[in-house]
Design an enzyme around this catalytic site. Structure first.
Site, PDB file in Angstrom:
ATOM      1  N   SER A 248       0.816  -1.209   0.000  1.00 16.60           N
ATOM      2  CA  SER A 248       0.000   0.000   0.000  1.00 16.60           C
ATOM      3  C   SER A 248       0.857   1.269   0.000  1.00 16.60           C
ATOM      4  CB  SER A 248      -0.937  -0.061   1.206  1.00 16.60           C
ATOM      5  OG  SER A 248      -2.084   0.656   0.929  1.00 16.60           O
ATOM      6  N   HIS A 389      -7.653  -5.561  -0.039  1.00 14.59           N
ATOM      7  CA  HIS A 389      -6.419  -4.873   0.293  1.00 14.59           C
ATOM      8  C   HIS A 389      -5.677  -5.590   1.426  1.00 14.59           C
ATOM      9  CE1 HIS A 389      -4.154  -1.196  -0.132  1.00 14.59           C
ATOM     10  NE2 HIS A 389      -4.205  -0.949   1.170  1.00 14.59           N
TER      11      HIS A 389
HETATM   12  C1  GCU Z   1      -5.349   4.772   1.840  1.00 13.23           C
HETATM   13  C2  GCU Z   1      -4.757   5.551   0.688  1.00 13.23           C
HETATM   14  C3  GCU Z   1      -3.961   4.660  -0.243  1.00 13.23           C
HETATM   15  C4  GCU Z   1      -2.960   3.849   0.533  1.00 13.23           C
HETATM   16  C5  GCU Z   1      -3.656   3.119   1.651  1.00 13.23           C
HETATM   17  C6  GCU Z   1      -2.741   2.345   2.589  1.00 13.23           C
HETATM   18  O1  GCU Z   1      -6.348   3.920   1.366  1.00 13.23           O
HETATM   19  O2  GCU Z   1      -5.799   6.206   0.031  1.00 13.23           O
HETATM   20  O3  GCU Z   1      -3.294   5.436  -1.214  1.00 13.23           O
HETATM   21  O4  GCU Z   1      -2.263   2.979  -0.312  1.00 13.23           O
HETATM   22  O5  GCU Z   1      -4.343   4.034   2.461  1.00 13.23           O
HETATM   23  O6  GCU Z   1      -1.585   2.693   2.748  1.00 13.23           O
HETATM   24  O7  GCU Z   1      -3.237   1.391   3.208  1.00 13.23           O
END
Ligand code: GCU
Length: 407
Positions: A248, A389
């Site tokens: 992420s 995710h």
């Molecule tokens: C949020 C953000 C993302 C990121 C994520 C994370 O969702 O919008 O860009 O990748 O956090 O780091 O879990």
């Protein structure tokens, strides 16, 4: 309207493929002046051009490290996993300008006598989330509040202990012959907008900031290079075979680390999405305007110029992957993680491939997005797994296979 980020409450992410605007990607093999790159030699110059655009417009420019690095041994356990492995804790001290920034590394490696390949990655909630016993301390740095991880008032607690072991399956990693090095990202730069006073930015108080100065993503990436400086002094690891990985926001950091520092021999982006592996021009899920609004400290201030104006970016994220060439890079998506634009992450791999071909290497072996749970591995690897995710065991299995293939 320049420098006007989109407000979260006004933002409706697009999840319709039909609503993706038509776009042309900047060609990685075409210089800004229109000249073509025809061989690896010219690529060095074109690469520099692309690199400087990412520095200036997206992540910001990181300083040269001119400080001192000291390693303090916190503990060493050579009898970890019934004697199969060693686990140790190292506190790195980044010293500069009378300051001392401590970074706690948690290190696991199999007890083989040769120097082995290793994975290096930042973690979200502290090293204690990768350990069941109290030898690994709870971090004292600022941490995001998360009930499941037991953090509140921006402080970590014992509640998080061991909770992230499923996301860092060190036993499996060790049994496959790899080492693992992890550290808490908040020790490098606490993840909130403080005007760049604390963390690694605070080590450079003389720096006058401008629209192209480094943000937090660059700070985390830069910190990974300091860990690499230390790993070069360690005898258990083969410094020619260090894979940098991140999930992420930390996947964005891993990619930028791989672009900045060629010592990272392999680079892995797990669900990095917007500002990571996903193409900005698709404006699918999270967009440039949205990310700059939610996280004003992540990128260079210049990145705001492209809020709602992704088509005007002089680069796009496939060129970030191309900066890693000819070193192998792996991009992973989760099919339900639409916010990170799985298809945009795949298309990025395809569009980076011509640079690998320039080196006589296969980039992404396929031109259409593979089915769920069907990894494809050339010098660029990609999978979209079932689920959302997260950094899961399935992802690690592919990374281990990919590392076996290339190391
Ligand atoms: C949020 C953000 C993302 C990121 C994520 C994370 O969702 O919008 O860009 O990748 O956090 O780091 O879990």
């Amino acid at each position: 309207i320049f420098f006007q980020p989109i407000l979260a409450q006004d933002f409706e992410p697009n999840y319709e493929e039909a609503q993706v605007p038509s776009y042309t990607l900047p060609d990685p093999l075409l210089f800004t002046n229109g000249e073509k790159v025809t061989g690896p030699k010219q690529w060095n110059n074109r690469r520099q051009e692309i690199f400087e655009l990412f520095e200036k417009e997206v992540y910001g420019k990181s300083p040269e490290w001119d400080g001192e690095l000291e390693a303090e041994v916190l503990f060493v356990n050579p009898d970890f996993m019934d004697g199969k492995a060693t686990r140790k804790g190292i506190r790195l001290h980044l010293k500069r300008n009378g300051q001392d920034l401590p970074l706690d590394l948690l290190i696991f490696y199999p007890n083989t006598r040769q120097a082995i390949p290793a994975f290096l990655g930042l973690n979200f909630y502290g090293n204690h989330t990768l350990a069941t016993d109290s030898e690994v301390a709870v971090p004292t740095a600022w941490i995001r509040n998360n009930e499941a991880m037991g953090s509140s008032d921006n402080k970590a607690s014992e509640t998080g202990r061991g909770k992230r072991i499923p996301n860092w399956p060190y036993e499996e990693i060790i049994s496959r012959g790899y080492g693992l090095v992890s550290l808490y990202y908040g020790e490098l730069d606490p993840d909130f907008d403080d005007g760049f006073q604390n963390g690694v930015h605070g080590l450079f108080p003389e720096e006058s900031r401008n629209a192209a100065s480094w943000g937090s993503v660059a700070g985390w990436a830069w910190g990974l290079s300091r860990v690499m400086d230390f790993l070069e002094t360690e005898s258990w690891v083969n410094p020619q075979k260090v894979a940098v990985l991140g999930h992420s926001r930390l996947g964005k950091a891993a990619l930028w680390a791989g672009a900045m520092d060629k010592r990272f021999a392999l680079v892995i982006s797990n669900n990095s999405g917007c500002g990571g592996a996903a193409l900005s021009r698709r404006q699918y899920g999270e967009t440039v305007g949205r990310i700059n609004q939610s996280f004003p400290h992540w990128f260079a201030e210049n990145f705001n110029q492209y809020n709602e104006r992704e088509m005007e970016l002089p680069i796009d994220q496939h060129q970030l992957l191309a900066l890693i060439a000819p070193r192998p890079v792996y991009v992973a998506s989760g099919v339900e993680d639409r916010w990170a634009d799985p298809k945009g992450e795949f298309l990025s791999c395809v569009a980076a491939s011509p640079v690998y071909r320039l080196f006589g290497l296969e980039g992404m072996p396929v031109a259409t997005q593979p089915a769920v749970n069907h990894p494809e591995m050339g010098h660029i690897g990609y999978h979209v797994r079932s689920g959302g995710h997260g950094l899961l065991e399935y992802d690690w299995m592919q990374y281990l296979d990919f590392a076996d293939l290339h190391f």
